[in-house]
Write a protein that holds these residues in place. Sequence first.
Motif, mmCIF file in Angstrom:
data_model
loop_
_atom_site.group_PDB
_atom_site.id
_atom_site.type_symbol
_atom_site.label_atom_id
_atom_site.label_comp_id
_atom_site.label_asym_id
_atom_site.label_seq_id
_atom_site.Cartn_x
_atom_site.Cartn_y
_atom_site.Cartn_z
ATOM 1 N N MET A 192 -14.328 -32.925 42.772
ATOM 2 C CA MET A 192 -14.372 -32.838 44.239
ATOM 3 C C MET A 192 -14.687 -31.411 44.666
ATOM 4 S SD MET A 192 -11.464 -33.690 47.143
ATOM 5 C CE MET A 192 -11.643 -35.466 47.042
ATOM 6 N N LEU A 193 -15.447 -31.271 45.770
ATOM 7 C CA LEU A 193 -15.641 -29.958 46.381
ATOM 8 C C LEU A 193 -15.248 -30.030 47.847
ATOM 9 C CD1 LEU A 193 -19.361 -29.243 47.260
ATOM 10 C CD2 LEU A 193 -18.707 -31.376 46.163
ATOM 11 N N LEU A 194 -14.552 -28.984 48.299
ATOM 12 C CA LEU A 194 -14.069 -28.890 49.672
ATOM 13 C C LEU A 194 -14.083 -27.432 50.108
ATOM 14 C CD1 LEU A 194 -10.839 -31.115 49.526
ATOM 15 C CD2 LEU A 194 -12.977 -31.739 50.657
ATOM 16 N N HIS A 195 -14.319 -27.214 51.388
ATOM 17 C CA HIS A 195 -14.062 -25.892 51.948
ATOM 18 C C HIS A 195 -12.626 -25.929 52.456
ATOM 19 C CE1 HIS A 195 -15.000 -21.989 53.691
ATOM 20 N NE2 HIS A 195 -14.272 -22.359 54.722
ATOM 21 N N ALA A 196 -11.715 -25.524 51.607
ATOM 22 C CA ALA A 196 -10.291 -25.627 51.905
ATOM 23 C C ALA A 196 -9.543 -24.662 50.999
ATOM 24 C CB ALA A 196 -9.797 -27.056 51.684
ATOM 25 N N GLU A 197 -8.234 -24.582 51.201
ATOM 26 C CA GLU A 197 -7.396 -23.756 50.345
ATOM 27 C C GLU A 197 -6.133 -24.510 49.983
ATOM 28 O OE1 GLU A 197 -6.521 -20.247 52.554
ATOM 29 O OE2 GLU A 197 -4.965 -21.188 53.747
ATOM 30 N N MET A 198 -5.555 -24.128 48.866
ATOM 31 C CA MET A 198 -4.310 -24.736 48.430
ATOM 32 C C MET A 198 -3.145 -23.865 48.861
ATOM 33 S SD MET A 198 -1.574 -25.128 46.285
ATOM 34 C CE MET A 198 -1.763 -24.072 44.847
ATOM 35 N N ASP A 199 -2.129 -24.497 49.458
ATOM 36 C CA ASP A 199 -0.922 -23.781 49.841
ATOM 37 C C ASP A 199 0.233 -24.764 49.762
ATOM 38 O OD1 ASP A 199 0.889 -21.912 50.712
ATOM 39 O OD2 ASP A 199 -0.297 -21.296 52.451
ATOM 40 N N SER A 200 1.417 -24.238 49.591
ATOM 41 C CA SER A 200 2.589 -25.108 49.439
ATOM 42 C C SER A 200 3.240 -25.448 50.774
ATOM 43 C CB SER A 200 3.618 -24.440 48.521
ATOM 44 O OG SER A 200 4.016 -23.186 49.053
ATOM 45 N N VAL A 201 2.755 -24.827 51.871
ATOM 46 C CA VAL A 201 3.368 -25.042 53.180
ATOM 47 C C VAL A 201 2.296 -25.383 54.201
ATOM 48 C CG1 VAL A 201 4.794 -24.038 54.997
ATOM 49 C CG2 VAL A 201 5.185 -23.379 52.615
ATOM 50 N N ILE A 226 -5.897 -26.500 57.740
ATOM 51 C CA ILE A 226 -4.771 -27.192 57.118
ATOM 52 C C ILE A 226 -4.926 -27.132 55.602
ATOM 53 C CG2 ILE A 226 -3.514 -29.374 56.958
ATOM 54 C CD1 ILE A 226 -4.713 -30.064 59.731
ATOM 55 N N PRO A 227 -4.000 -26.518 54.902
ATOM 56 C CA PRO A 227 -4.145 -26.370 53.454
ATOM 57 C C PRO A 227 -3.904 -27.679 52.709
ATOM 58 C CG PRO A 227 -2.022 -25.528 54.152
ATOM 59 C CD PRO A 227 -2.761 -25.897 55.403
ATOM 60 N N ILE A 228 -4.369 -27.717 51.467
ATOM 61 C CA ILE A 228 -4.089 -28.831 50.575
ATOM 62 C C ILE A 228 -2.791 -28.524 49.841
ATOM 63 C CG2 ILE A 228 -4.915 -30.155 48.597
ATOM 64 C CD1 ILE A 228 -7.740 -29.266 49.364
ATOM 65 N N LEU A 229 -1.876 -29.457 49.823
ATOM 66 C CA LEU A 229 -0.594 -29.246 49.161
ATOM 67 C C LEU A 229 -0.722 -29.509 47.672
ATOM 68 C CD1 LEU A 229 1.764 -31.003 51.737
ATOM 69 C CD2 LEU A 229 1.087 -28.600 51.634
ATOM 70 N N PRO A 230 0.022 -28.773 46.848
ATOM 71 C CA PRO A 230 -0.057 -28.963 45.397
ATOM 72 C C PRO A 230 0.189 -30.404 44.971
ATOM 73 C CG PRO A 230 1.200 -26.995 45.932
ATOM 74 C CD PRO A 230 0.941 -27.690 47.216
ATOM 75 N N GLU A 231 1.140 -31.067 45.629
ATOM 76 C CA GLU A 231 1.447 -32.441 45.238
ATOM 77 C C GLU A 231 0.278 -33.390 45.504
ATOM 78 O OE1 GLU A 231 3.946 -31.636 49.078
ATOM 79 O OE2 GLU A 231 3.256 -30.519 47.299
ATOM 80 N N GLY A 290 -5.760 -37.294 40.752
ATOM 81 C CA GLY A 290 -6.445 -37.793 39.567
ATOM 82 C C GLY A 290 -7.761 -37.094 39.292
ATOM 83 N N LEU A 291 -8.058 -36.009 40.029
ATOM 84 C CA LEU A 291 -9.302 -35.260 39.826
ATOM 85 C C LEU A 291 -9.266 -34.480 38.516
ATOM 86 C CD1 LEU A 291 -9.684 -33.872 43.445
ATOM 87 C CD2 LEU A 291 -11.285 -35.461 42.346
ATOM 88 N N ALA A 292 -10.430 -34.382 37.878
ATOM 89 C CA ALA A 292 -10.545 -33.519 36.702
ATOM 90 C C ALA A 292 -10.708 -32.070 37.131
ATOM 91 C CB ALA A 292 -11.725 -33.952 35.845
ATOM 92 N N TYR A 293 -11.483 -31.877 38.204
ATOM 93 C CA TYR A 293 -11.721 -30.509 38.699
ATOM 94 C C TYR A 293 -11.890 -30.546 40.212
ATOM 95 C CZ TYR A 293 -13.604 -25.838 39.329
ATOM 96 O OH TYR A 293 -13.799 -24.544 39.746
ATOM 97 N N LEU A 294 -11.323 -29.536 40.882
ATOM 98 C CA LEU A 294 -11.429 -29.381 42.335
ATOM 99 C C LEU A 294 -12.050 -28.015 42.625
ATOM 100 C CD1 LEU A 294 -10.829 -30.240 45.261
ATOM 101 C CD2 LEU A 294 -8.508 -29.334 44.952
ATOM 102 N N ALA A 295 -13.250 -28.022 43.203
ATOM 103 C CA ALA A 295 -13.960 -26.788 43.559
ATOM 104 C C ALA A 295 -13.685 -26.471 45.020
ATOM 105 C CB ALA A 295 -15.457 -26.953 43.326
ATOM 106 N N ALA A 333 -2.967 -27.837 38.762
ATOM 107 C CA ALA A 333 -1.919 -28.593 39.446
ATOM 108 C C ALA A 333 -1.849 -29.951 38.761
ATOM 109 C CB ALA A 333 -2.228 -28.748 40.928
ATOM 110 N N GLY A 334 -0.805 -30.176 38.000
ATOM 111 C CA GLY A 334 -0.751 -31.383 37.187
ATOM 112 C C GLY A 334 -1.836 -31.315 36.135
ATOM 113 N N GLU A 335 -2.686 -32.338 36.090
ATOM 114 C CA GLU A 335 -3.803 -32.365 35.142
ATOM 115 C C GLU A 335 -5.109 -31.895 35.768
ATOM 116 O OE1 GLU A 335 -3.427 -33.035 31.882
ATOM 117 O OE2 GLU A 335 -1.292 -33.047 32.407
#
Length: 394
Positions: free
Chosen positions: A158-167, A174-179, A185-190, A203-205
């Motif tokens: 998957m590719l997204l213009h986004a960021e990962m944050d826990s809050v 709006i950030p993507i949460l680790p959970e 189920g993604l192999a890779y997130l760009a 994050a996980g696998e």
Amino acid sequence: MAPCVRFLQCAGCRFDSPFWEGPEGWAAQRNQDLWQTFEAVLSLCRSEKVEILFLTGDIFEQEYVHKATVERVARSLATLNGTRIFIAPGERDPLVATSAYRLAVWPSNVHIFSSGISSVKIPSLNVTVYGAGWTAYQQKDPFFDSFQVVQDGTIPIMLLHAEMDSVKNSVGFIPILPENIIASGLAYLALGHQERWTGIQKAGETVWSDSGFLEARSFAENGPHGVVMGELEQESAKVKFLELGQRHYIEKTLEIQANQANQANIVALSSKLLSETSPEERQKDLYRVNLSGPFREVEAVVQPLQKLLADEFRFLEVVHTEGETNARSGTDVVTPSETITENGEGYLTVSQVFINKLKERQFLAVDTENQEHCELVMKIGLAALGQGRIDNEN
């Protein structure tokens, strides 16, 4: 069936943006640098036989981009025979009615994602590429809360213009949460959004990374800039960062003690700076020297040190900094109180004064919302001062 998939990921070109920190007239040089780096990305795709190129947003600066620039990017991507290209429009170049992406006819090897997560299956590579693009300047809903890939035996990316944050604390972003990543189920997130490379994360696998801006634009974006390259298989991901940026923004800090404002000590400071840099670096990169210490001592050193080093550096900025504590965050904030550029005169244009005032406010803006507000004010102000979008391309 391909044993592995070779991919390359980059973001944050911001073509036609006028915002480059440096001397007057520097934007033309840095825009040339940007095109050179972009061409290096294309060359890397060819030489490394990259099968998928991910462009994770902010490829253009929507308010300033020219039609000719968009067409040039489209033509360049069309030369990548054998490479599938996926674009996720971002915060600065959303797929709105007047989007930069609507200014060109895109080649058949380019897919531009729109609102909502969709997917493209590539049977020859045994890959499914998921993605979504910004379709407004502010994000009202998260990209995914309960997304899960379709388990069909293909490698899910998957590719997204986004960021990962826990809050969930961002307004308009709006950030993507680790959970969510773990459950996807993604192999890779760009990802794309960060100014600098995030490093290889997991994050996980799911392996994920943000390549950062392709070229640094200010001293706030120091460090290496470039692309992420990797190989994906069903059960593994090999990912690395490749630096491609043409120039660095480098800051050095010197502390001035009492009774050091004399010619001998100024010469010693100059010799120290020269010994820490090569002639090639001094002509290629941009430098800022932060002087701290007693006000009178530092004030007496700023201009003499600038003049002594002016001929040694292509761009050198000697800054008298004063440390002050931000009451809301409790952190030390360094605020430029005086800047002398390489001509040693210290005279500023109206635009430079305006930019400096906005930068002072940005130093005190401790959250993303206030930083983005300051940047929007800067765009509007510079446009009013005659440095905004130029419609006449001739």
